[in-house]
Design an enzyme around this catalytic site. Structure first.
Site, PDB file in Angstrom:
ATOM      1  N   ARG A  94     -52.391 -61.672   9.275  1.00 61.63           N
ATOM      2  CA  ARG A  94     -53.334 -60.573   9.529  1.00 61.63           C
ATOM      3  C   ARG A  94     -53.448 -59.767   8.251  1.00 61.63           C
ATOM      4  NH1 ARG A  94     -53.693 -56.655  14.650  1.00 61.63           N
ATOM      5  NH2 ARG A  94     -54.730 -58.539  15.369  1.00 61.63           N
ATOM      6  N   ARG A 107     -49.927 -56.523  20.161  1.00 57.60           N
ATOM      7  CA  ARG A 107     -50.145 -57.719  20.967  1.00 57.60           C
ATOM      8  C   ARG A 107     -50.132 -59.007  20.153  1.00 57.60           C
ATOM      9  NH1 ARG A 107     -52.087 -53.788  23.561  1.00 57.60           N
ATOM     10  NH2 ARG A 107     -52.883 -53.189  21.546  1.00 57.60           N
ATOM     11  N   THR A 108     -50.869 -59.015  19.073  1.00 60.89           N
ATOM     12  CA  THR A 108     -51.071 -60.294  18.382  1.00 60.89           C
ATOM     13  C   THR A 108     -49.757 -60.831  17.841  1.00 60.89           C
ATOM     14  OG1 THR A 108     -53.285 -59.570  17.810  1.00 60.89           O
ATOM     15  CG2 THR A 108     -52.420 -61.455  16.587  1.00 60.89           C
ATOM     16  N   LYS A 142     -45.044 -54.760  -4.673  1.00 60.43           N
ATOM     17  CA  LYS A 142     -44.680 -54.936  -6.087  1.00 60.43           C
ATOM     18  C   LYS A 142     -45.842 -55.515  -6.877  1.00 60.43           C
ATOM     19  CE  LYS A 142     -39.963 -56.264  -4.823  1.00 60.43           C
ATOM     20  NZ  LYS A 142     -39.077 -57.429  -4.809  1.00 60.43           N
ATOM     21  N   HIS A 160     -61.274 -63.141  14.451  1.00 58.08           N
ATOM     22  CA  HIS A 160     -59.973 -63.146  15.123  1.00 58.08           C
ATOM     23  C   HIS A 160     -60.035 -64.279  16.161  1.00 58.08           C
ATOM     24  CE1 HIS A 160     -56.264 -61.859  16.739  1.00 58.08           C
ATOM     25  NE2 HIS A 160     -56.517 -60.603  17.030  1.00 58.08           N
TER      26      HIS A 160
HETATM   27  C1  NCD Z   1     -57.676 -56.253  17.832  1.00 61.02           C
HETATM   28  C2  NCD Z   1     -57.709 -56.415  16.337  1.00 61.02           C
HETATM   29  O1  NCD Z   1     -56.726 -56.217  15.656  1.00 61.02           O
HETATM   30  O2  NCD Z   1     -58.778 -56.803  15.883  1.00 61.02           O
HETATM   31  N1  NCD Z   1     -56.394 -56.177  18.348  1.00 61.02           N
HETATM   32  C3  NCD Z   1     -55.906 -57.289  18.957  1.00 61.02           C
HETATM   33  O3  NCD Z   1     -55.578 -58.238  18.293  1.00 61.02           O
HETATM   34  N2  NCD Z   1     -55.873 -57.327  20.294  1.00 61.02           N
HETATM   35  C4  NCD Z   1     -58.516 -55.187  18.356  1.00 61.02           C
HETATM   36  C5  NCD Z   1     -58.462 -53.834  17.741  1.00 61.02           C
HETATM   37  O4  NCD Z   1     -57.628 -53.516  16.925  1.00 61.02           O
HETATM   38  O5  NCD Z   1     -59.321 -53.045  18.141  1.00 61.02           O
END
Ligand code: NCD
Length: 325
Positions: free
Chosen positions: A123, A73-74, A102, A151
């Site tokens: 991320r 999703r993100t 590397k 997040h």
């Molecule tokens: C979340 C995350 O990566 O923190 N995912 C997201 O961005 N919707 C939630 C998760 O991984 O549980």
């Protein structure tokens, strides 16, 4: 962010309430009025999407997505948001294909990528990595999840979902359930909820409760009613129930994960006892926390919530990159 190549401090009009050219590392970076502006702008973006209006606010701009952890999703919603605004996208979704393997440092990767793009979405499994990246970047950095820490854009579209579903953002009873120790979404969402003077019931087994410092911080800063419990029954009266998955990858002890993997499940039985208007939210992915048997019920808003990621991320990108609402 560091300033090497670009000077954004020219006389560009700034109507985005101080968001222009800013990093977004923590929900705490935003004032309540900035959150309100983002949510208002998100509504305009949603209208434009619904009416298929062509937007070109970020034409010729490039967003880099650096994803050192899995994502569906993100990353895709950020990419969709950027392209919907006429911008372009570069990046990687598998850290194994980046020069990190590397041995390149995050600082060097970010410094270089910030000369290829106008904004970086990062991320990373390490808490604090987004702030570290921002120090070395020549362009704004958006934290798309740093370890168990935060997040913030997830919290923004969580709030947007509440606003769209409840037609208000204040005075609600919010139950936050499950792996509250490890879920970074909670560490951002709870602050957004508190900012708007809602009450929070944190429901988790003791071992997975929210960190004590966070509880104290929320109480000290916002003075809202906060309760702790470990029984899902205590969420029955809530207006909103929010349940992330158990964060398997963040459990040091696999046995502990096993013990809690199926600890809570929102199902028809729970909803039959709950407030009729309760909305069930999740950042997704869901595992056994939400039974598929409730997917079609009006209370279940998690897929709508996931869809709102696009207009909200459009608003954030537009306000940071163009300085305009
Ligand atoms: C979340 C995350 O990566 O923190 N995912 C997201 O961005 N919707 C939630 C998760 O991984 O549980």
């Amino acid at each position: 962010m560091a300033r090497v190549l670009k000077d954004f401090s020219s006389s560009k009009p700034e109507s985005s309430g101080g968001l222009y050219d800013r990093d977004l590392i923590s929900i705490k970076d935003l004032s309540k009025s900035q959150v309100i502006s983002i949510l208002d702008e998100s509504e305009s973006m949603l209208k434009a999407l619904t009416s298929r209006t062509k937007l070109e606010h970020l034409q010729y701009m490039i967003m880099a997505t650096l994803f050192f952890e899995p994502s569906t999703r993100t990353r895709l919603s950020f990419e969709s948001a950027m392209q919907r605004l006429g911008g372009g996208v570069i990046g990687f979704s598998d850290a194994n294909t980046s020069s990190g393997v590397k041995g390149e440092s995050l600082a060097d990767t970010v410094k270089v990528v910030s000369s290829y793009a106008d904004i970086i979405v990062l991320r990373h499994p390490k808490a604090g990595s987004a702030a570290e990246a921002a120090e070395h970047s020549d362009v704004p950095v958006i934290n798309a999840g740093d370890g168990a820490s935060e997040h913030p854009t997830q919290a923004l579209y969580d709030l947007f979902t509440i606003k769209m579903q409840k037609r208000k953002l204040e005075g609600l009873k919010v139950a936050i359930v499950g792996d509250l120790r490890n879920a970074r979404t909670i560490h951002s969402f709870a602050y957004g909820v508190a900012m708007f003077k809602n009450s929070i019931n944190f429901i988790a087994p003791d071992q997975l409760q929210v960190p004590d410092e966070m509880l104290k911080d929320l109480t000290d800063k916002y003075g809202i009613a906060i309760e702790k419990s470990d029984s899902l029954n205590d969420a029955k009266e809530a207006d909103v129930i929010y349940i992330p998955r158990m964060q398997k990858e963040r459990f040091a002890d696999p046995q502990e994960y096993k013990r809690f993997a199926n600890y809570y499940t929102i199902n028809k039985k729970f909803l039959s006892k709950a407030n009729d208007d309760i909305i069930v939210m999740s950042p997704l992915p869901r595992l056994s926390e939400i039974s598929t048997e409730i997917d079609q019920m009006n209370n279940s808003v998690y897929f709508k919530q996931a869809a709102y990621a696009v207009p909200v991320r459009m608003a954030v990108l537009k306000m940071i990159l163009s300085g305009q609402k």
